[in-house]
Scaffold this active site. Structure first.
Site: not given
Length: 575
Positions: A132, A478
Site C-alpha cells: 500500500k 493478496s
C-alpha cells in the site's frame, strides 16, 4: 560539479519559509540543522520513505534515500528527508492486523501531504517498498502536484528450498499442506527460514511489484528503476538519477498531473494485465485517478484488462519472479512488447521529460526469452486479471485468471461472516468440493479496512483443492492469491449489497470468460431478504480504523476517503 543553477523561488512553495526578512525565524531552524545561505536559497526537496524495521520490504529504503539526497544536492537542490508509516501485509495477513493495511494507504498519502504542506517543500522524491505504500506515495504526488519522482525500493531475492526457487507465497501454501499432513514440521520450518533471504518486497507479481510496474508505465518513475532487486547496488544509480530528475522537473515545471492522465492510466492498466498483476490494482489505479479528478473506476480498469494479452510468465500464476524479469531487461521489456503490439499510448509524457515512446525507442525485445512473450504469441489473448459483474455484484468484482485453466464455476454457497471463520473451516477441512465459499463483512466500510484473504486462499491451494472450490468476498486478495478467488464484490455486505443477503445453498455461477457473477435468485427474492437484513456490528468504534469507516467509499471507485481533485479550490503546488 558544474556552475550553480539559479531557480526562481517567486513561484515555489518554499518562498513562504525561506524568502524575506519576515522569514528569519523560519530560516533559523534550517541554520540549526547545518544549512548555509546558499542551501536555503535552493529549492527544498522532500525525500520521503516508508522505511521501518517491520519487514524486509522497507529495510533498505533509508540507505537508498541517502543516494537520492546526493543526487538532489549535485543538481543544486536541498533535500529534506522524512519518513511515514507502512503496514506490511505479509505480517498483517490472516488476523485483525490486516484491517490496518488499506487504511495505511490513506495515512501514507495524508502524512506525506501534511509534511510537504507544513514545510513548503518544492518537490518530492518518494521511495516505497510494500504493497500500500506504493500507491499511497503516488497518490500524494498527484494530490500535491509538485514536481515528483517515484522510486521503488526493489524486490526481494527468491529463496531456495530443495532445489527450487521459492517466495513467501510458497510458505503460505505450505501452511495448508502442513494442515493436511502433506508437509512435516521440519520442512515447514526449513522453508520458513529459506523463503525470504534478503531485503526487498515480495519477489513475484504480487501487489508491490505490480504497482512498481505501474510506476514506470504511468510515467512517475524512471525507466528500469522498478526492476532491480533491493540488494543490487545498481539501485544506487536509479536513486541518484531520481534525485537529479526531480530538479530537472522543477526547471521544466513538469508536474505529476501533466504526467498522469487518462491515457497514462490506461497504459498502467495494460501493464498490470499483461503481467498477470495483482487485483489490488483495481483499487489503486482508480484512487490515483481520483486524486487527479479523472473518472477511472474499477470497470474502466477491467475494460482495459479484458482486451490486453497476458504475456509475462510471472508468479503466482506463472514460473518466474521479478529478479528474472530484471535480468532480461525489466519492466521496459513488457512495455516495449505492448508498444510493438499497439497497446500503449506512446505520446504520454514521463518524468524523463520525454514520452514513454521516446523512452523505449532503443529498447530491444529479447527474442526467444521464456519470461515475456511477444503480443503476437501471448500466454493467453486476454489479460491475467478480469472484471466481473452481475446480480451478485452490481458494482463489479475482480479476479486474477493468470495461470487458471478453468474459468467457469457453479456451486452452492457456503457463507462465512468473517475471514477467521472461513480459515478455521479450511484448516479443519470442513468444506466440500464444488462449493463457493463466501466471506462477507470484510469490505472497506464493513471490515472495516477490506482485508486480504491470502491465509485462507493459500491454505486451500496448499491442500490441493484450489481448483475444486471458488471463493468470493467483499474484501480483497493478496497479489499472491491464485485459484478461483473473486474479490471487491460490491456493493459490500455492510451497505446491504447482495453478498450480504446470501444464504447457505444459494447457487452461484461465475464466468470469468463472459465476465459475469450471478446468484440464482430473483430480484423479488433479493428484495424480500433485504427487508429482513441488518448490518453486522464490528469492534472498531474508535481510532483510525473507525474514522476510516466513516469516510471510505466503495471499492468500485477505489475505496477513497475524500472528494479528490474535483473538490479542490486550490492545488498545493500553486500556494
Amino acid at each position: 560539479m558544474g556552475a550553480e543553477k539559479k531557480f526562481d523561488k517567486s513561484k515555489l512553495p518554499s518562498r513562504h519559509t525561506t524568502v524575506g526578512p519576515e522569514r528569519a525565524p523560519h530560516r533559523s531552524y534550517l541554520h540549526a540543522m547545518g544549512l548555509g545561505d546558499d542551501e536555503i536559497a535552493r529549492p527544498l526537496i522532500g525525500v520521503a520513505t516508508t522505511w521501518n524495521e517491520a519487514a524486509p520490504c522497507n529495510i533498505s529504503l533509508s540507505r537508498q534515500a541517502q543516494v537520492v539526497k546526493r543526487g538532489v544536492e549535485l543538481a543544486q537542490g536541498t533535500p529534506r528527508e522524512f519518513t511515514t508509516i507502512t503496514v506490511t501485509d505479509g505480517i498483517a495477513m490472516g488476523h485483525e492486523g490486516m484491517k490496518s493495511s488499506l487504511v495505511s494507504r490513506e495515512v501514507i498519502a495524508d502524512s506525506v501531504e501534511l509534511t510537504m504542506r507544513g514545510h513548503c517543500y518544492d518537490g518530492l522524491v518518494g521511495l516505497a517498498g510494500c504493497d500500500k505504500s506504493l500507491p499511497g506515495m503516488m497518490m500524494a504526488m498527484v494530490r500535491l502536484n509538485v514536481p515528483s519522482v517515484f522510486l521503488y525500493g526493489g524486490s526481494i531475492l527468491p529463496g531456495s528450498f530443495k532445489g527450487r526457487d521459492v517466495t513467501v507465497q510458497d510458505l503460505f501454501e505450505a501452511v495448508g499442506q502442513h494442515a493436511v499432513g502433506a508437509m512435516n514440521d521440519e520442512d515447514l520450518h526449513l522453508l520458513e527460514c529459506m523463503a525470504c533471504p534478503s531485503a526487498g518486497s515480495c519477489g513475484a507479481q504480487f501487489t508491490a511489484n505490480t504497482m512498481a510496474c505501474v510506476s514506470e508505465a504511468i510515467g512517475l518513475a524512471l525507466p528500469h528503476s522498478a526492476g532491480a532487486p533491493a540488494p543490487y547496488e545498481i539501485r544506487d544509480t536509479y536513486a541518484h538519477k531520481s534525485g537529479e530528475a526531480v530538479m530537472d522537473l522543477i526547471g521544466l515545471n513538469l508536474r505529476p498531473r501533466d504526467i498522469v492522465n487518462r491515457k497514462s492510466l490506461e497504459n498502467a492498466a495494460r501493464v498490470v494485465a499483461a503481467t498477470g498483476g495483482s487485483t489490488n490494482a483495481g483499487l489503486h489505479l482508480p484512487a490515483i485517478a481520483h486524486e487527479c479528478g479523472i473518472d477511472f473506476d474499477l470497470h474502466d480498469v477491467c475494460d482495459i484488462f479484458r482486451d490486453t494479452p497476458y504475456i509475462a510468465d510471472l508468479k503466482p500464476g506463472g514460473k518466474y519472479v521479478a529478479k528474472d524479469l530484471f535480468e532480461i531487461g525489466g519492466v521496459p521489456i513488457v512495455i516495449k512488447a505492448l508498444i510493438e503490439g499497439g497497446y500503449i499510448h506512446t505520446d504520454c509524457i514521463t518524468v524523463t521529460g520525454k514520452t514513454i515512446g521516446e523512452n523505449h525507442e532503443a529498447v530491444a525485445f529479447p527474442e526467444g526469452n521464456k519470461i515475456v512473450y511477444p503480443v503476437s504469441n501471448p500466454i493467453t489473448p486476454t489479460g491475467g486479471v478480469v472484471g466481473l459483474r452481475g446480480n451478485l455484484a452490481p458494482e463489479g468484482a475482480i479476479v486474477k485468471v493468470a495461470g487458471m485453466a478453468k474459468q467457469q464455476f457453479t456451486g452452492p454457497a457456503r457463507v462465512f461472516e468473517c475471514e477467521e471463520d472461513c480459515f478455521a473451516a479450511v484448516q479443519k477441512g470442513d468444506y466440500e468440493d464444488g462449493e463457493v465459499l463466501v466471506i462477507r463483512n470484510e469490505g472497506p466500510k464493513g471490515g472495516p479496512g477490506m482485508r486480504e484473504m491470502l491465509s485462507t486462499t493459500a491454505a486451500i491451494y496448499g491442500q490441493g483443492r484450489g481448483d475444486k472450490v471458488a471463493l468470493i468476498t467483499d474484501g480483497r486478495f493478496s497479489g499472491a492469491t491464485r485459484g478461483f478467488c473473486i474479490g471487491h464484490v460490491g456493493p459490500e455486505a455492510a451497505v446491504g449489497g447482495p453478498i450480504g443477503l446470501l444464504r447457505n445453498g444459494d447457487t452461484i455461477s461465475i464466468d470469468a470468460v463472459a465476465g459475469t457473477i450471478e446468484v440464482d435468485l430473483s430480484d423479488e427474492e433479493l428484495e424480500s431478504r433485504r427487508a429482513d437484513w441488518k448490518p453486522q456490528s464490528h469492534n472498531y468504534n474508535a481510532g483510525a480504523i473507525w474514522r476510516y469507516a466513516q469516510t471510505v467509499g466503495s471499492a468500485e471507485q477505489g475505496a477513497v476517503c475524500h472528494p479528490g481533485a474535483k473538490g479542490e479550490t486550490h492545488v498545493y503546488a500553486d500556494i
